[in-house]
Design a protein around this motif. Structure first.
Motif, PDB file in Angstrom:
ATOM      1  N   PHE A   1       0.839  -1.182   0.000  1.00  0.00           N
ATOM      2  CA  PHE A   1       0.000   0.000   0.000  1.00  0.00           C
ATOM      3  C   PHE A   1       0.877   1.235   0.000  1.00  0.00           C
ATOM      4  N   ASN A   2       0.651   2.100  -0.966  1.00  0.00           N
ATOM      5  CA  ASN A   2       1.399   3.340  -1.058  1.00  0.00           C
ATOM      6  C   ASN A   2       0.483   4.482  -0.626  1.00  0.00           C
ATOM      7  N   PRO A   3       0.693   5.073   0.546  1.00  0.00           N
ATOM      8  CA  PRO A   3      -0.209   6.116   1.015  1.00  0.00           C
ATOM      9  C   PRO A   3      -0.186   7.367   0.162  1.00  0.00           C
ATOM     10  N   ALA A   4       0.830   7.504  -0.693  1.00  0.00           N
ATOM     11  CA  ALA A   4       0.917   8.703  -1.525  1.00  0.00           C
ATOM     12  C   ALA A   4      -0.090   8.676  -2.664  1.00  0.00           C
ATOM     13  N   ASN A   5      -0.360   7.480  -3.208  1.00  0.00           N
ATOM     14  CA  ASN A   5      -1.262   7.433  -4.357  1.00  0.00           C
ATOM     15  C   ASN A   5      -2.259   6.292  -4.267  1.00  0.00           C
ATOM     16  N   GLY A   6      -2.314   5.568  -3.160  1.00  0.00           N
ATOM     17  CA  GLY A   6      -3.215   4.436  -3.039  1.00  0.00           C
ATOM     18  C   GLY A   6      -4.558   4.842  -2.481  1.00  0.00           C
ATOM     19  N   VAL A   7      -5.498   3.908  -2.535  1.00  0.00           N
ATOM     20  CA  VAL A   7      -6.811   4.105  -1.943  1.00  0.00           C
ATOM     21  C   VAL A   7      -6.729   3.681  -0.497  1.00  0.00           C
ATOM     22  N   ALA A   8      -6.951   4.609   0.428  1.00  0.00           N
ATOM     23  CA  ALA A   8      -6.655   4.382   1.835  1.00  0.00           C
ATOM     24  C   ALA A   8      -7.771   3.679   2.584  1.00  0.00           C
ATOM     25  N   THR A   9      -8.928   3.562   1.992  1.00  0.00           N
ATOM     26  CA  THR A   9     -10.049   2.947   2.694  1.00  0.00           C
ATOM     27  C   THR A   9     -10.567   1.764   1.914  1.00  0.00           C
ATOM     28  N   ARG A  10     -11.127   0.824   2.622  1.00  0.00           N
ATOM     29  CA  ARG A  10     -11.699  -0.350   1.984  1.00  0.00           C
ATOM     30  C   ARG A  10     -13.171  -0.098   1.651  1.00  0.00           C
ATOM     31  N   PRO A  11     -13.759  -0.864   0.746  1.00  0.00           N
ATOM     32  CA  PRO A  11     -15.171  -0.671   0.405  1.00  0.00           C
ATOM     33  C   PRO A  11     -16.066  -0.872   1.619  1.00  0.00           C
ATOM     34  N   GLN A  12     -17.160  -0.119   1.660  1.00  0.00           N
ATOM     35  CA  GLN A  12     -18.088  -0.202   2.774  1.00  0.00           C
ATOM     36  C   GLN A  12     -18.906  -1.487   2.684  1.00  0.00           C
ATOM     37  N   ALA A  13     -19.006  -2.189   3.807  1.00  0.00           N
ATOM     38  CA  ALA A  13     -19.793  -3.416   3.855  1.00  0.00           C
ATOM     39  C   ALA A  13     -21.272  -3.074   3.963  1.00  0.00           C
ATOM     40  N   GLU A  14     -22.086  -3.780   3.194  1.00  0.00           N
ATOM     41  CA  GLU A  14     -23.525  -3.545   3.254  1.00  0.00           C
ATOM     42  C   GLU A  14     -24.123  -4.074   4.552  1.00  0.00           C
ATOM     43  N   HIS A  15     -23.622  -5.216   4.995  1.00  0.00           N
ATOM     44  CA  HIS A  15     -24.125  -5.813   6.223  1.00  0.00           C
ATOM     45  C   HIS A  15     -22.962  -6.065   7.176  1.00  0.00           C
ATOM     46  N   VAL A  16     -23.154  -5.733   8.415  1.00  0.00           N
ATOM     47  CA  VAL A  16     -22.137  -5.914   9.446  1.00  0.00           C
ATOM     48  C   VAL A  16     -22.685  -6.851  10.507  1.00  0.00           C
ATOM     49  N   LYS A  17     -21.884  -7.834  10.870  1.00  0.00           N
ATOM     50  CA  LYS A  17     -22.273  -8.779  11.916  1.00  0.00           C
ATOM     51  C   LYS A  17     -21.344  -8.603  13.108  1.00  0.00           C
ATOM     52  N   ILE A  18     -21.927  -8.381  14.270  1.00  0.00           N
ATOM     53  CA  ILE A  18     -21.150  -8.200  15.496  1.00  0.00           C
ATOM     54  C   ILE A  18     -21.496  -9.334  16.450  1.00  0.00           C
ATOM     55  N   SER A  19     -20.521 -10.180  16.693  1.00  0.00           N
ATOM     56  CA  SER A  19     -20.709 -11.279  17.653  1.00  0.00           C
ATOM     57  C   SER A  19     -19.938 -10.948  18.921  1.00  0.00           C
ATOM     58  N   VAL A  20     -20.592 -11.145  20.066  1.00  0.00           N
ATOM     59  CA  VAL A  20     -20.022 -10.766  21.352  1.00  0.00           C
ATOM     60  C   VAL A  20     -19.968 -11.981  22.264  1.00  0.00           C
ATOM     61  N   PHE A  21     -18.816 -12.153  22.908  1.00  0.00           N
ATOM     62  CA  PHE A  21     -18.655 -13.127  23.985  1.00  0.00           C
ATOM     63  C   PHE A  21     -18.279 -12.337  25.238  1.00  0.00           C
ATOM     64  N   ASP A  22     -19.152 -12.347  26.195  1.00  0.00           N
ATOM     65  CA  ASP A  22     -18.910 -11.673  27.468  1.00  0.00           C
ATOM     66  C   ASP A  22     -18.805 -12.771  28.525  1.00  0.00           C
ATOM     67  N   PHE A  23     -17.605 -13.005  29.040  1.00  0.00           N
ATOM     68  CA  PHE A  23     -17.403 -14.212  29.826  1.00  0.00           C
ATOM     69  C   PHE A  23     -16.603 -13.960  31.097  1.00  0.00           C
ATOM     70  N   THR A  24     -16.890 -14.825  32.052  1.00  0.00           N
ATOM     71  CA  THR A  24     -16.137 -14.958  33.303  1.00  0.00           C
ATOM     72  C   THR A  24     -15.826 -16.437  33.463  1.00  0.00           C
ATOM     73  N   PRO A  25     -15.028 -16.823  34.433  1.00  0.00           N
ATOM     74  CA  PRO A  25     -14.759 -18.263  34.615  1.00  0.00           C
ATOM     75  C   PRO A  25     -16.020 -19.107  34.782  1.00  0.00           C
ATOM     76  N   GLY A  26     -17.081 -18.532  35.324  1.00  0.00           N
ATOM     77  CA  GLY A  26     -18.283 -19.327  35.570  1.00  0.00           C
ATOM     78  C   GLY A  26     -19.421 -19.071  34.635  1.00  0.00           C
ATOM     79  N   ASN A  27     -19.327 -18.052  33.788  1.00  0.00           N
ATOM     80  CA  ASN A  27     -20.459 -17.711  32.928  1.00  0.00           C
ATOM     81  C   ASN A  27     -19.950 -17.155  31.601  1.00  0.00           C
TER      82      ASN A  27
END
Length: 370
Positions: free
Chosen positions: A29-55
Motif C-alpha cells: 500500500f502506497n499512502p501517496a497514491n493508493g486508496v486508503a479505505t476499503r469498500p463499505q460493507a452492506e451488512h455488518v455482523k457483530i458477535s459478542v462473547f462476554d465471559f467470566t470463569p463461571g459464565n
C-alpha cells in the motif's frame, strides 16, 4: 510400507492453471497514491462473547443496533467483540465509545497495510493478514485483520465471515473451566494471534503439495506449460512471504511491551507464537528454495532432452556418412570405373554399404554411445 500413489501427469498439469486466474491482490500500500479505505460493507455482523470463569454470554448484535455493543465496556467480565464487515460509521462509533485513538481507526479502515503493532493510549493495536488458500485457483488470498486490546475487552475486525478461523476459540469459550475462560483479555488476544498464525501452516502445506506435484510433472514432462506453473507458484509463494514477514516484528512488539494490559505470566504464550512465526518464515524460505530448484530442474531436464535428441541425430549422421561417400563416388560421371562393367557390381556395393552400417552400429553399441 505402502507405496506412494503416483498421480497421472495430465492430472498433475491440470492442478495449476495460472492463465485462468483473475483476482485483485494488494502487494503493498502506497499512502501517496493508493486508496486508503476499503469498500463499505452492506451488512455488518457483530458477535459478542462476554465471559467470566463461571459464565459466558454469547450475543449477536444487528448491524442497525451498534449501540448495543457499548455496554460491554463497563462490564466486569472480559468481552470479545468480533466485527465481520467494515463500515466506516460503525467503526467510528465503536472507536469513539471505547476511546480508541483516531490513528488506530484509520488503520482499521485502511487496506493493504503492512503487519504492525502499536501501543497508543490505553490500548494495544495490531494489524496482520489472515491468509487463505483458494483450492479452485491454487492461489494465496488474504484479508486484513485488526485486533484492539483494551482493559477487559478485545475487539477484532475482519471482512469475510465465511473465512473466519476463530471458530475453535469460540468453542473453547463455550466450555466452562477452560484456560481461555479463566484468563484475561491479554490471553484472548494471544489466542486470536495464535489461531491466525497457525492457519499460515495450513496454507504452506497446500503450497508444499503443489510444489511436490510440479516436481513430479517436471521430471516427466518438462514443457513450457510446466515452466509457467513453476513461475506461478513462485509468485504465490512470494506473495505469502511478503505478507507474513512483518508478523514476526508484530509478535516481538508484544514481547517487548511494558503495557499494564499484558501480565507477565502471559509473556510465555506470546513467546510460543513468536516461535511459530519464526518456524513459518523458515519453512517459507525452504519452499522458496524448492521452487528455485524446480526451475533449475526444468532447465536440466530440458537440456537432457535436447542432448538425447542431438545424440540421436549425431549417430544417424555418422552412420549415413560412409554410405553417402560411397554413393557419391559411384555417382561421378567417369567412363572408366571397373565396378560399372561388373554384372554384380550393384549388389556388391549395396552389400558393402550394409556391412559398414551394421559394423558401425555394433561398435557404437559396445562403446555405449546409445
Amino acid at each position: 510400507m505402502p507405496r506412494k500413489k503416483i498421480i497421472p501427469i495430465p492430472d498433475v498439469l491440470d492442478v495449476l492453471n495460472p492463465f485462468k486466474v483473475k483476482k485483485q491482490r494488494i502487494m503493498n500500500f502506497n499512502p501517496a497514491n493508493g486508496v486508503a479505505t476499503r469498500p463499505q460493507a452492506e451488512h455488518v455482523k457483530i458477535s459478542v462473547f462476554d465471559f467470566t470463569p463461571g459464565n459466558c454470554d454469547e450475543v449477536i448484535i444487528d448491524d442497525n443496533n451498534i449501540a448495543a455493543a457499548f455496554k460491554y465496556l463497563d462490564t466486569p467480565a472480559v468481552s470479545w467483540l468480533n466485527i465481520d464487515g467494515i463500515n466506516k460509521e460503525q467503526v467510528h462509533a465503536l472507536c469513539e465509545h471505547y476511546q480508541i485513538h483516531f490513528l488506530v481507526e484509520e488503520d482499521i479502515l485502511s487496506v493493504g497495510q503492512r503487519a504492525k503493532m502499536d501501543e497508543i493510549g490505553d490500548t494495544l493495536f495490531c494489524l496482520l493478514p489472515m491468509i487463505y488458500f483458494n483450492t479452485e485457483t491454487s492461489t494465496v488470498e488474504q484479508e486484513q485483520v485488526s485486533i484492539v486490546l483494551g482493559k477487559n475487552f478485545v475487539i477484532s475486525f475482519q471482512d469475510d465471515p465465511l473465512r473466519d478461523v476463530f471458530e475453535p476459540i469460540r468453542d473453547r469459550l463455550r466450555i466452562p473451566g477452560t484456560r481461555i475462560r479463566t484468563a484475561g483479555a491479554d490471553y484472548l488476544c494471544y489466542a486470536l494471534l495464535d489461531m491466525i498464525i497457525d492457519n499460515y501452516f495450513i496454507v504452506l502445506d497446500k503450497l508444499g503439495e503443489r510444489i511436490e506435484l510440479m516436481e513430479e510433472a517436471v521430471q516427466h514432462q518438462p514443457t513450457t506449460r510446466a515452466l509457467a506453473r513453476i513461475n506461478f507458484l513462485r509468485k504465490e509463494l512470494l506473495l505469502f512471504r511478503r505478507a507474513i514477514a512483518p508478523v514476526r516484528e508484530l509478535v516481538n512488539g508484544f514481547l517487548k511491551s511494558e503495557s499494564n494490559l499484558l501480565e507477565d505470566r502471559i509473556t510465555k504464550y506470546y513467546k510460543d507464537v513468536y516461535d511459530h512465526i519464526l518456524q513459518c518464515n523458515d519453512l517459507t524460505e525452504n519452499y522458496r528454495d524448492m521452487v528455485l530448484n524446480l526451475q533449475e530442474l526444468y532447465h536440466t531436464q530440458l537440456n537432457v532432452k535436447m542432448n538425447e535428441v542431438m545424440k540421436v541425430l549425431a549417430v544417424v549422421t555418422t552412420l549415413m556418412a560412409p554410405l553417402t561417400v560411397i554413393a557419391g563416388i559411384y555417382g561421378m560421371n567417369f567412363k572408366h570405373m571397373p565396378e560399372l562393367e561388373s554384372p554384380h557390381g550393384y549388389f556388391i556395393t549395396l552389400g558393402a554399404m550394409g556391412l559398414i552400417f551394421v559394423l558401425m552400429i555394433i561398435i557404437f553399441k559396445k562403446r555405449g554411445w546409445f
